[in-house]
Design a protein around this motif. Structure first.
Motif, PDB file in Angstrom:
ATOM      1  N   VAL A  61       0.837  -1.203   0.000  1.00 19.46           N
ATOM      2  CA  VAL A  61       0.000   0.000   0.000  1.00 19.46           C
ATOM      3  C   VAL A  61       0.874   1.256   0.000  1.00 19.46           C
ATOM      4  O   VAL A  61       0.595   2.234  -0.701  1.00 19.46           O
ATOM      5  N   SER A  62       1.975   1.217   0.795  1.00 15.88           N
ATOM      6  CA  SER A  62       2.885   2.363   0.830  1.00 15.88           C
ATOM      7  C   SER A  62       3.549   2.588  -0.520  1.00 15.88           C
ATOM      8  O   SER A  62       3.722   3.725  -0.967  1.00 15.88           O
ATOM      9  N   VAL A  63       3.932   1.479  -1.171  1.00 11.39           N
ATOM     10  CA  VAL A  63       4.548   1.598  -2.497  1.00 11.39           C
ATOM     11  C   VAL A  63       3.579   2.248  -3.478  1.00 11.39           C
ATOM     12  O   VAL A  63       3.951   3.137  -4.256  1.00 11.39           O
ATOM     13  N   PHE A  64       2.331   1.815  -3.437  1.00 10.93           N
ATOM     14  CA  PHE A  64       1.368   2.277  -4.435  1.00 10.93           C
ATOM     15  C   PHE A  64       0.869   3.696  -4.149  1.00 10.93           C
ATOM     16  O   PHE A  64       0.680   4.489  -5.070  1.00 10.93           O
ATOM     17  N   PHE A  65       0.650   4.009  -2.876  1.00 10.37           N
ATOM     18  CA  PHE A  65       0.021   5.290  -2.549  1.00 10.37           C
ATOM     19  C   PHE A  65       0.969   6.320  -1.935  1.00 10.37           C
ATOM     20  O   PHE A  65       0.672   7.514  -1.976  1.00 10.37           O
ATOM     21  N   ARG A  66       2.082   5.867  -1.333  1.00  5.10           N
ATOM     22  CA  ARG A  66       2.907   6.798  -0.579  1.00  5.10           C
ATOM     23  C   ARG A  66       4.312   6.952  -1.139  1.00  5.10           C
ATOM     24  O   ARG A  66       5.149   7.584  -0.513  1.00  5.10           O
TER      25      ARG A  66
END
Length: 219
Positions: A61-66
């Motif tokens: 999720v961090s890779v995709f959104f952050r």
């Protein structure tokens, strides 16, 4: 999540027929620690699965959104499309790795639940994880280059401030809220060590790796 849920279901169905004493730790393929059957003992690796899955899903999720977009000023539209594609591929690669780790935990759980003793016990865990790592690295490497799409060059270039890159490898910028940034060299991303969440993430990864190793195997 499907693999973890399947492991839990198999464990629940197998619990009544499990040996009353379970081999919970191995050294060189030989059980060297036994424990009386209990929910905590029998489902110890299921709990590890839950932790690994949650951690790697959080990273995905961090890779995709952050993660900070790596937009090339010379080709802004093309590099933006590539960035979105690469983030999606990276997140899927991490989820695939999580699934293979969970498969390894499933195999190790089955050995424990059935009382099977084999010198190849470690490979039940190592091989799926190794396969997951190889596939993830291969997928990221194959998609690591921005494809040329004929976009006109704007003539602009990247501005990269060296003061935020310690020894050219470690990115430390407390004013940048991104948790992950594109690496200067190689493929993938690196942590923004100026973000307090980076330390928490590293601690979680190290703790889980240490738990998996010490929970089941000794060299």
């Amino acid at each position: 999540m499907i693999v973890t849920a399947a492991t839990g279901v198999v464990g629940v169905l197998s619990y009544p027929s499990m040996p009353e004493v379970l081999a919970v730790h191995h050294a060189k393929g030989v059980p060297n620690r036994l424990a009386v059957k209990s929910v905590g003992t029998a489902f110890s690796l299921v709990f590890v699965q839950i932790g690994v899955t949650a951690l790697l899903m959080g990273i995905a999720v961090s890779v995709f959104f952050r993660s900070r977009p790596d937009i090339d000023p010379a080709h802004p539209a093309g590099s933006a499309r590539w960035h979105r594609h690469y983030m999606a591929v990276g997140a899927k690669a991490l989820l695939g790795l999580a699934a293979m780790i969970d498969v390894g935990m499933l195999g190790s759980s089955l050995l424990m639940w059935t009382g099977t003793v084999t010198q190849w016990a470690q490979l039940v865990v190592v091989l799926p994880i190794l396969a997951g790592v190889v596939v993830a690295v291969g997928v990221l490497a194959r998609n690591n280059r921005e494809p040329g799409d004929g976009e006109e060059d704007t003539g602009l270039t990247h501005w990269d401030d060296d003061r935020y890159w310690r020894r050219g490898l470690f990115y430390v910028n407390r004013e940048d809220r991104s948790l992950l940034v594109p690496r200067r060299f190689g493929l993938g991303w690196t942590l923004n060590f100026g973000n307090p969440r980076a330390a928490m993430l590293l601690a979680g990864v190290v703790a889980l790796i240490g738990l998996v190793i010490t929970l089941r195997f000794d060299s």
